[in-house]
Structures are given as C-alpha cells and as structure tokens.
Design an enzyme around this catalytic site. Structure first.
Site: not given
Ligand code: GAL
Length: 950
Positions: A194, A279
C-alpha cells in the site's frame, strides 16, 4: 541458533526445544524435480501454462502461528475449500533481532513452509515487504531499524542498506520456490505494501525494490496493492492491484452494511492486466476493549461474502485474495499498538484452526471458480433488467465458448426483503428465454444474498442450457459426469440440459419433476432445494449424476484430486487428501462426530481407507460407496488448582542491585524522528525493543522534593491501553495510562542527602505502523522525568530483555520476552524450579501494586489421531486493575488486561503445547493499583476432531 548463551540452569530446556525443532526440520521434504511453468497474464486473468486461471486466494501469516505442524493444517484446510492460492507476508522483524542477524530456523523456517505449500499443492503469493503493515510491531520493520537514520520507504542510503540486507536474505529463499523454475509454487511477488508515494523519490524507491528483486533471481510477475499507483513510468509494476475493505474495521455494529462499490470503472483503467485484489476484506481486526472476534465474523459473515465477493466477480475480477483467511495470534509482543493478542480477524478459519460458516460460504464460491473454468475469461455484456426492479443483474460472457454468468442481487445490497423475479437470458443461437419456465416458480433473492447463475455451459460431455441453482462443482469420475448444484433451502430450482435425443432419467432420491421438450431438445428438471436429491440421466454422450442440494448439503461435499481422476466425498467435517494405489483409494480427513461418508470414487476402486483404516462400504443406488466413520473420543482436561506464586518485582526495593544495568547516558541518536529530551531515555536506543522495560533513577535528595513529573510514551492516542507504574524508595507513586503525570512525594519517604531510587515499569505496547514519515521511530519507554522542589539530578538506569538485540533465546525469538525480572531469570520456562514459591489457588486478589508470578503444571494425553484445540481462559467475576502475560512452556501466548478486555481465551498452538505429557503455565500479573491479583484460570476445549493430519 545456540543454547550456549543461556544461563546454565536453563540450558537443558533450550536444548530440548532445539532438538525438537531439528528433528522436525529433518523430516521436511526436499524439493522434487519437476518442470518449469509459465506465468503470464492478459487483461482477463492470470495465465498459468497457457491456461487462464481464476485466482481464489486467502491470507495466512506463518509468524502468527508458531507451530510449523499447524501450517500444513491451515494450508490443507484452505486447499480443501477450493482456494488455489495462499498469500503470505514475510515479516522482516520476525527474522532479524539485530542488524546482520537473520534466523530462518524452527518456527521461522520459511523454506519448510514453502515446501509444504508445494506438497499441499497450493500457489503462493509472496509479500516480503520490506514494509508490510499488518497490525504488527512497526509494520514489520525490525526493532533495530527504529534507532537508525534515513527516511523509511525511501531511497535514503541508510534505509536502502538496511532493506537490501533483508531482501537478499528472503529473496534467496523465495527464489528457490518459484513455479517458473519448477521447484515450488510461488506464483507472484509483491513489492512494498500500500505504497502511495507517487513522488520522484517514491518512484525511484519502487524501481530500486523491483531491480533488487530481479537481481536476486525473482522471475515471477511483480505486483503491488498500491491501487492506482505505479501503472506507468518509473516504478511500473507488472501487475497493479487494489485493496478493498468495504465494511471497514468497526465490529461494534456487526449488522451494519455498506454500499457495494462497482470496480468495473477501475477495470477500464487497466490496459493489459486483470482486475486483481491482493487484499479484499476477509474479516476485520479488533482493538483493545473491542467487541471481540465473533462480532467481526458477523460483520463479514456469509451474506457479506456472497454479495461482495460476487459483486467483485461481476466487475470482472479474476483474482481475489481475502485478508485474512486464517488470522492467528499476535503471540509475544508481535502486535502493533491498539490490537491485542488474538488476530483471529473473524476470518473463515479461527485461530484454533476451526472451520466456520464463513469457510463454508467461501468454499461454495471457491469450488465454482474452479468448476466453471470459463469464468477466468469473461467480458461484461448487456442484459435485460430483472422484472422485479428491486433486483439487479450483471451478465458476463466468455468470448471463446459463450458461457454466460448472471450475477443477481438486490439493487440496494442492504435490502433484507425476499424478492422474486424472472430473468430474460440470452442463449446464443438458441435464442432468448425468460427463466424459470415452470409455472408458479421464480428466482428469489431473500435478504442479503447473491447468486451466480450459469447458462450455455458445457462440462464433461454435458451441455447445460441454464440452471437457477448455483454450481458447486462438476467432475468426471467413475466413468460418468457428476455435477453438484445447490440453492437456498426451500427455494425452487430449475435446471435445463440439452440432448440430441430424449434421455432416460432416474430420480434416485428426493422429489424432482422432469419434462422433455422434443422441439428444443431439452430436458427440464424442477425441484425444491431441500436436503439432497439425486438424479441419474443416461442417453447423452456420457451418463450424468446430478446432485441437487440445499446450501447445507452442498457444504458437506469435498472434491479432492486422486492422481489421475478426482474424487467427490460427502459427509465429513473436512477432507484433506486422496491418493490411489491400485484399487485402493486412501482418504484422509477430519470428523467432528461419527457419521456417514459417501464416496463417488474413480473407476476400479476396490477398497477405501480413511486415515489409514480400511472402511466397510456398500454400493448405493447412485453407484457411490457408502460407509461410516468414527467420531473423536472424549478428552478430559485437568483442573488447574495447584499454583505457586512469588513476588516478581524486586526492582521496586531500594536494596535491589542495578549495577549491571545500562546507564541511560546517551546524548545523541541517529533517530531524528523525535525531539528527544537529554539524556535519551528511549528504550530502543539501548537495544530493548519489545515488552516491559524497567527504569531505576537515582538521586540525592535535598529533602525539598515535593513531586516527580514522569512522562512515558504509551501511544495512548491509539487507544492501546499502555500504562506505567512508579515507586519511590519502595513507596507506590501510582500508575498512569495517559503518558504523563505529576506524582506527589511524601517528605517522609525521602532520604535527605542519601541515595533515593525511583523505579518505573513501562509497557512497550509496540511500535507504530509506518506511513511515510518515520512514525515507527516514535520512542518507547520513559521520555523524561523532573523533580519538583529541588534541582537534584536523576541518573537513570535501564533494563529490558536480557541481552537486548543479542537474544538469549533465539528459538523463541525477539518478540517472546521483555525485561521483567521473571523473564530475565527464566521463570517462564519449563523446568524452572518454583518449589520454594508459596502455594496459591486462583482467583486471588492483592492490594499490593507490583508484579506477581504464578506457575503450575498440567498433564495431557490427547488420543493419537485427534485434534483437540485447547485454550487457557482467565475469568474475572469483576474486572480488577491488573494485566497479565501468559506463557505456555516458555512461549508468551497471551496478554490479558482485566479491566479492558476483550480477550479471555488464549489458544495453545500444537507444538508449543505438549499433548502427550507435562506442560508448564507461567503467568506474570502486574497489579497496577491496589485492587489487582489474578482471576480464575482454567483450560477450555475449543473443539474435538479425529484428524488425518499427521
Ligand atoms: C491493509 C494492509 C494490511 C492490513 C490491513 C488491515 O491496508 O495492507 O497489512 O494492515 O490493511 O488489516
């Protein structure tokens, strides 16, 4: 790793642990020679060996499951649910306690993890950072990086030298498991996390990371989860990706429902890469004082999964990874400030590796992504609106074979009404039809639901015109085609198949009406989804067995590969593996109770075994083999009623000898993030990065001291519930949860002209996650101290974990212990002699602020072939002012705060827990006020299964 640095009294425990780890490492399989594969992509999908492939993936962090034997369990459970990939963050700080020191052994053996993934047969999407975020300490940066210079996540030379060290180490391992070399299943490699810094330096940094990965031998495509960044120009990645958490992370209102975002517009921005979600929300993290993970599981439950994951599919995505599918635990001090020990995440698989309804739902969709291969290559296509305007349909078509996908849901995804509709669908040269055809029936969307309906779909030797049921799977085994279709219980289903001539139909089970349309050459089946109906159709190019179930029936099916022909099973809690040896079909899996096992076996199967035991089978009318499997034997847990207790904070007393402690005499630090007061008290500058830190400050009193002002950095702005407590000459000054306080001094406590001692215990609740400004370098521990009423200077000494960055217990690693007296002296370890401690029973209250250590042992004998996850539960009838850290056999597996919560159950991972012998629990309880102590402590069973995992 070495035990020689351990104090002599504790070396035996270290050697025992080391021997265990070496033995298991030796059993790890070595990479089998195989052929290299190609991984490419186009605008539709990832293409593996020329085959467009739908990627259905889940996140798993091995470092949140300190139990290599359980890694295989999680990977097999994922594979069994239809996941074809696992996404893994590699945590730099977990492997590197000190600059230049890296550990990839024991619970850190990622070579072994990647071998397991290969053996289980699941692709790996590797995410080595260097920065990972992930609600872990410093977002994965190592403790030693805190006190260095150089802007993080930039081209700053100091930072560059540091991350290159990590990449060299981790890339070397990842590179030898790449699918492109035929030696493993690593499919993709993520660069950074990110990272939204689209400045010249941000781009140069990105490019440098990519160049480094390539120089290290990474040959698979490089991707990012940087949303719309790095599509073009310097730093361009092979494949961009989006992260999306539509429900956010507030689990306090789990019935809340947010709007579905249509990613189709983003899709248009991607020229020659698929719509990829590295994600997509698979759950949510919870915070100290939060509602607990069952609420998060509800917020992101099966209805959410159906509606949102299928909406993403409707947008044209062919690559979805769910964060998290197995969350695990922030054992030791792994968490970033704000989150507690459990990182269960409300995910599909719980921390104790149990399957939830979310798992069932992901399986239903995951199986379909595999069974309907044309889904990996579709284009959006116009379609008629449903005749019920409350509903919305999106259509996609495969340009090569014309398979159509209709994704149906409420127009307002939050609607909870039951709405019925007919759909007009296009059947190519066969014209358009409004379905369902059967009078008095309709397609329903009842509440927060979504369906993916197929039309024009050819599988095996069959030609499916359409179905208003959803496809679970289809396969060719035992000389016939089998398809499993399903729907919501009580809803009508209609399935139409095309044949040249009228086939013969036998309804073997359930109520199914059939109608042959000679003009259209179609066979129509109408039924209600209720349990499981079975229909045999002969006369086509190959016989077909249709299994028509409701959702519950569908989730009890498992499809496994058995060398050359797949196997379909029905019944057990879990099916893991299937192998064929001649006519013997060897199955492994888990059962939560005794029950039926139905096997749709390959041709020539003469005998079936389950977890190594031969089964008695009978042939059913549908040609399957029916049998029964045993459930688990009961497991009794011992009571924990004999505890030993002792005072664990001798540092409070004036007589305590702190001569060996480091003086906090530093007047400069490379860490320029913070405007430090001098001398520097920041514990990171003295090599103590995790857990508790003690300070002892000496001053010569004038007798006029009226108060002491103490400031510590507790990160309270994050609601992380840090705290410090302080004493002067053994007298309790108080506790402070906000970071800064003036404590009055009673003149009677002072030794005028003599040595006076202030003792302060501070909890380091973790380093902040990083943005782009260096926040992970925020100091930890005391910041400053000032006496009121006199100019006396306080000379401070500091003590954290013994050895600081030079770990005394490398096996358990940098996050396991901090600087408590008991931790420095091995009170948490098995084998430590506590026989001279006082006897105690729990619960126990105390009015003395300080630290008490409790120890007990218990024996277990879990039957072989059984998986019975166990947790330690702490229960307080009324919350008290104390916080405890819990050790099992020397491993810190829980942080409990009585008056904050919410976690009360602390899972004991297999391997850390001895299931066939003695175990030691040690609990350090820090009473932060006059009403502390320790609650009732019990063992609780979270489940009981027979298991095929060996
Ligand atoms: C995303 C990040 C992950 C984790 C997630 C929330 O933004 O890439 O590492 O932090 O949020 O659980």
């Amino acid at each position: 790793m070495s035990c020689s640095k351990w104090p002599s009294g504790r070396r035996a425990a270290c050697w025992a642990g080391l021997a265990m780890l070496l033995a298991t490492a030796a059993n790890a399989a070595t990479p089998a020679p195989s052929t290299a594969h190609t991984v490419t992509f186009d605008r539709h999908s990832l293409i593996i060996d020329g085959k467009p492939t739908y990627i259905w993936s889940g996140s798993f962090h091995y470092w949140r499951l300190p139990s290599p034997e359980s890694w295989k369990d999680v990977l097999q459970k994922m594979k069994a649910a239809g996941f074809n990939a696992v996404e893994i963050y590699f945590d730099w700080g977990y492997h590197s306690p000190k600059r230049g020191v890296y550990d990839f052994t024991g619970i850190r053996d990622v070579d072994r993890l990647l071998d397991m993934a290969r053996d289980v047969g699941i692709y790996v999407i590797a995410r080595p950072g260097p920065y990972i975020n992930a609600e872990t300490d410093a977002g994965g940066f190592p403790g030693w990086l805190v006190s260095t210079a150089g802007k993080p996540r930039s081209t700053a030379p100091e930072y560059t030298a540091a991350y290159q060290e990590w990449m060299t180490q981790i890339d070397r391992i990842i590179a030898r498991h790449q699918i492109t070399d035929g030696r493993g299943t690593v499919l993709l490699y993520q660069v950074e996390n990110e990272f939204y810094n689209d400045s010249p330096d941000g781009r140069a940094y990105m490019q440098a990371l990519e160049d480094k990965a390539r120089a290290d031998g990474i040959t698979v495509p490089l991707f990012g989860n940087h949303n719309t960044n790095f599509f073009e120009g310097v730093g361009k990645l092979d494949m961009p990706g989006y992260d999306s958490y539509p429900m956010d992370f507030d689990c306090t209102r789990p019935d809340r429902w947010n709007a579905v975002y249509d990613f189709a517009s983003e899709r248009r921005g991607l020229k020659d890469t698929p719509l990829f979600f590295p994600e997509y929300q698979g759950g949510a993290f919870d915070v100290w004082g939060g509602p607990g993970y069952e609420a998060c599981r509800k917020l992101t439950g099966p209805a959410f999964e159906r509606v949102f994951y299928e909406a993403t599919m409707a947008s044209g995505s062919t690559m979805q990874n769910f964060y998290m599918t197995y969350g695990g635990m922030n054992w030791g001090w792994l968490s970033s400030p704000g989150v507690y020990t459990s990182y269960d995440y409300g995910a599909a698989i719980t921390t104790s590796r149990q399957l939830t309804p979310k798992y069932d739902q992901q399986k239903l969709i995951g199986y379909m992504t595999r069974a309907a291969a044309p889904l990996a290559r579709t284009d959006a296509v116009g379609t008629w609106v449903p005749d019920n305007p409350r509903l919305r349909v999106t259509a996609r078509v495969n340009p090569d074979d014309g398979t159509r996908f209709y994704i149906l849901r409420h127009a307002d995804a939050a609607d909870t009404t039951d709405d019925a509709t007919h759909l007009k669908i296009a059947l190519g040269k066969n014209g358009d039809t409004t379905i369902p055809l059967a009078p008095g029936t309709a397609i329903h969307i009842n509440g927060r639901d979504s369906k993916v309906l197929l039309a024009n779909f050819k599988f095996g030797q069959q030609d499916l015109v359409y179905s208003t049921s959803e496809l679970l799977t289809q396969l060719h085994t035992g000389d016939r085609d089998i398809a499993v279709l399903y729907g919501r219980p009580g809803e009508d289903g209609e399935t139409v198949l095309r044949y040249d001539d009228r086939p013969t139909v036998r309804v073997l089970d359930g109520k199914v009406e059939t109608r042959w349309d000679a003009a259209a050459h179609t066979l129509r089946l109408n039924y209600r989804h209720d349990g499981l109906a079975k229909v045999e159709i002969n006369g086509g190019k190959a016989p077909l067995l249709l299994l028509l179930g409701d959702n519950a029936a569908a989730t009890r099916f498992w499809q496994l590969g058995a060398t050359d022909e797949p196997v379909l099973l029905r019944g057990p809690y879990l099916a893991r593996t299937a192998e064929r040896h001649g006519g013997v079909l060897a199955l492994t899996g888990d059962a939560d109770r005794a029950g039926e096992l139905e096997v749709f076996a390959p041709t020539g199967t003469r005998q079936v075994t389950w977890n190594g035991k031969s089964l008695q089978t009978t042939a059913s009318a549908s040609g399957s083999l029916l049998s029964r499997i045993d459930g688990p034997s009961p497991v009794a847990l011992p009571a924990l009623d004999a505890w030993h207790v002792t005072d664990g904070a001798p540092e409070i007393a004036t007589t305590f000898d702190d001569r060996a402690w480091q003086a906090t005499d530093r007047t400069s630090t490379p860490n320029d993030y913070w405007d430090h007061k001098l001398p520097i008290l920041d514990s990171d500058d003295y090599g103590f990065h995790h857990g508790h830190v003690w300070y002892r400050g000496h001053f010569t009193a004038t007798g006029k001291e009226t108060a002491i002002q103490l400031s510590a950095n507790l990160g309270v702005h994050l609601g992380n519930h840090g705290i410090f407590t302080a004493w002067i000459n053994g007298h309790f000054l108080g506790n402070n949860p906000s970071g800064s306080q003036q404590f009055p001094i009673d003149p009677a406590w002072l030794k005028k002209g003599g040595d006076n001692v202030v003792s302060v215990l501070v909890e380091n609740t973790g380093h902040l996650q990083e943005e782009h400004n260096g926040a992970f370098r925020e100091p930890r521990g005391l910041l400053s101290a000032r006496l009121e009423g006199s100019q006396a200077v306080i000379r401070w000494k500091i003590q954290g974990n013994t050895g600081g960055e030079d770990l005394v217990d490398p096996m358990r690693g940098p996050f396991n212990i901090g600087g408590l007296y008991g931790e420095r002296n091995g009170w948490h370890l098995p084998g430590f002699k506590d026989s001279d401690w006082a006897k105690a029973t729990l619960p126990r209250t105390t009015d003395k602020p300080g630290m008490d250590w409790y120890r007990t042992t218990f024996k277990l004998d879990i039957p072989d072939g059984q998986d019975a996850p166990i947790a330690i539960r702490i229960h307080d009838a009324v919350p008290l002012h104390y916080r405890a850290i819990v050790f099992i056999n020397g491993w810190q597996i829980g942080r409990y705060i009585s008056d904050v919560g919410p976690q009360t159950d602390f899972e004991l991972p297999p391997g850390l827990l001895n299931r066939h012998g003695e175990n030691t629990i040690a609990i350090a309880s820090w009473s932060t006020a006059q009403d502390g102590g320790l609650g009732e402590v019990t063992l609780v069973m979270q489940g009981n299964y027979t298991t095929g995992l060996r």
